[in-house]
Design a protein around this motif. Structure first.
Motif, PDB file in Angstrom:
ATOM      1  N   THR A 129       0.850  -1.202   0.000  1.00  0.00           N
ATOM      2  CA  THR A 129       0.000   0.000   0.000  1.00  0.00           C
ATOM      3  C   THR A 129       0.879   1.243   0.000  1.00  0.00           C
ATOM      4  OG1 THR A 129      -0.131   0.080   2.413  1.00  0.00           O
ATOM      5  CG2 THR A 129      -1.891  -1.143   1.257  1.00  0.00           C
ATOM      6  N   ASN A 131       0.040   5.551   0.589  1.00  0.00           N
ATOM      7  CA  ASN A 131      -0.963   6.597   0.848  1.00  0.00           C
ATOM      8  C   ASN A 131      -2.367   6.012   1.018  1.00  0.00           C
ATOM      9  OD1 ASN A 131       0.897   8.679   0.835  1.00  0.00           O
ATOM     10  ND2 ASN A 131       0.587   9.144  -1.333  1.00  0.00           N
ATOM     11  N   GLY A 132      -2.441   4.856   1.685  1.00  0.00           N
ATOM     12  CA  GLY A 132      -3.741   4.230   1.967  1.00  0.00           C
ATOM     13  C   GLY A 132      -4.361   3.521   0.782  1.00  0.00           C
ATOM     14  N   LYS A 133      -3.682   3.419  -0.318  1.00  0.00           N
ATOM     15  CA  LYS A 133      -4.216   2.750  -1.508  1.00  0.00           C
ATOM     16  C   LYS A 133      -3.433   1.469  -1.775  1.00  0.00           C
ATOM     17  CE  LYS A 133      -5.372   7.102  -3.812  1.00  0.00           C
ATOM     18  NZ  LYS A 133      -5.100   7.918  -5.004  1.00  0.00           N
ATOM     19  N   LYS A 134      -4.130   0.456  -2.326  1.00  0.00           N
ATOM     20  CA  LYS A 134      -3.470  -0.795  -2.672  1.00  0.00           C
ATOM     21  C   LYS A 134      -2.668  -0.614  -3.952  1.00  0.00           C
ATOM     22  CE  LYS A 134      -6.545  -4.078  -0.494  1.00  0.00           C
ATOM     23  NZ  LYS A 134      -7.285  -5.313  -0.666  1.00  0.00           N
ATOM     24  N   LYS A 136      -0.800  -1.880  -7.225  1.00  0.00           N
ATOM     25  CA  LYS A 136      -0.806  -2.948  -8.227  1.00  0.00           C
ATOM     26  C   LYS A 136       0.643  -3.267  -8.624  1.00  0.00           C
ATOM     27  CE  LYS A 136      -2.598  -4.037 -12.838  1.00  0.00           C
ATOM     28  NZ  LYS A 136      -3.413  -3.538 -13.953  1.00  0.00           N
ATOM     29  N   TYR A 183       3.758   4.926  -8.574  1.00  0.00           N
ATOM     30  CA  TYR A 183       2.857   3.864  -8.095  1.00  0.00           C
ATOM     31  C   TYR A 183       1.659   3.731  -9.030  1.00  0.00           C
ATOM     32  CZ  TYR A 183       5.497   4.085  -3.771  1.00  0.00           C
ATOM     33  OH  TYR A 183       6.510   4.051  -2.839  1.00  0.00           O
ATOM     34  N   TYR A 185      -2.057   1.910  -8.980  1.00  0.00           N
ATOM     35  CA  TYR A 185      -2.974   1.346  -7.997  1.00  0.00           C
ATOM     36  C   TYR A 185      -3.972   0.403  -8.624  1.00  0.00           C
ATOM     37  CZ  TYR A 185      -0.931   5.093  -5.250  1.00  0.00           C
ATOM     38  OH  TYR A 185      -0.037   5.918  -4.598  1.00  0.00           O
ATOM     39  N   LYS A 186      -4.510  -0.485  -7.755  1.00  0.00           N
ATOM     40  CA  LYS A 186      -5.513  -1.461  -8.183  1.00  0.00           C
ATOM     41  C   LYS A 186      -6.832  -0.767  -8.382  1.00  0.00           C
ATOM     42  CE  LYS A 186      -3.379  -5.453  -6.080  1.00  0.00           C
ATOM     43  NZ  LYS A 186      -3.482  -6.594  -5.230  1.00  0.00           N
TER      44      LYS A 186
END
Length: 186
Positions: A129, A131-134, A136, A183, A185-186
């Protein structure tokens, strides 16, 4: 006279406005048997003083250059190795004038036109993760990093003892890489 001034400037590595000179002799010689043309003898220019340049370092900062086209990427939990990117050479540069270049290079300790090899090292684990995001996947992009020197040039001569301002210049030497983690993200 103009040719002699140009030649003196080239030999001393200065511009004509920085050359302190005196015309020693200038005259025409006529051959009595053929008075149809003038023969201008070359003027002799004797510099009254030799100019000395002085370089003073003002500061050194880091500057991020262009993207190198090199990157590594991976998924969360994977450790990516920066050394998988190939090392390359980058050329130093400067905006200094030719006649003070050598003095500035000596003072700063590097050639402004030489290529310097730099290589990658280290590794980074891609986090799950950010910044609080998952995450990818993540990509690390390499940018050339420069040490940028700002310096001031002054001059003195045997006749001008007080340093006279000549200019402020910069010079950059490649010193490593700056990395940006991108980054996805998913």
């Amino acid at each position: 006279v103009n040719d002699a001034i140009t030649e003196a400037c080239q030999k001393l590595g200065v511009t004509s406005d920085k050359l302190d000179y005196e015309v020693v002799e200038e005259f025409n010689i006529y051959d009595n048997s053929s008075i149809t043309t003038d023969t201008d003898e070359p003027s002799i220019i004797e510099p009254r003083s030799h100019i000395s340049y002085h370089v003073t370092k003002l500061n050194r900062t880091s500057e991020v250059g262009s993207y190198t086209g090199q990157s590594v990427s991976g998924e969360p939990g994977i450790t990516v190795s920066l050394s998988k990117m190939k090392g390359t050479s980058y050329t130093a540069s400067s905006n200094v004038e030719f006649n003070v270049k050598q003095k500035a290079e000596t003072t700063l300790g590097f050639s402004f036109t030489k290529s310097y090899s730099i290589s990658h090292s280290g590794s980074r684990t891609i986090p799950a993760t950010h910044n609080g995001k998952k995450v990818k996947r993540a990509e690390i992009k390499a940018y050339v990093l420069y040490d940028k020197y700002k310096f001031k040039v002054t001059w003195t001569s045997s006749r001008v003892k007080n340093p006279q301002y000549y200019g402020t210049y910069w010079a950059k030497k490649p010193c490593g890489y700056h990395y940006k983690m991108v980054y996805y993200y998913k």
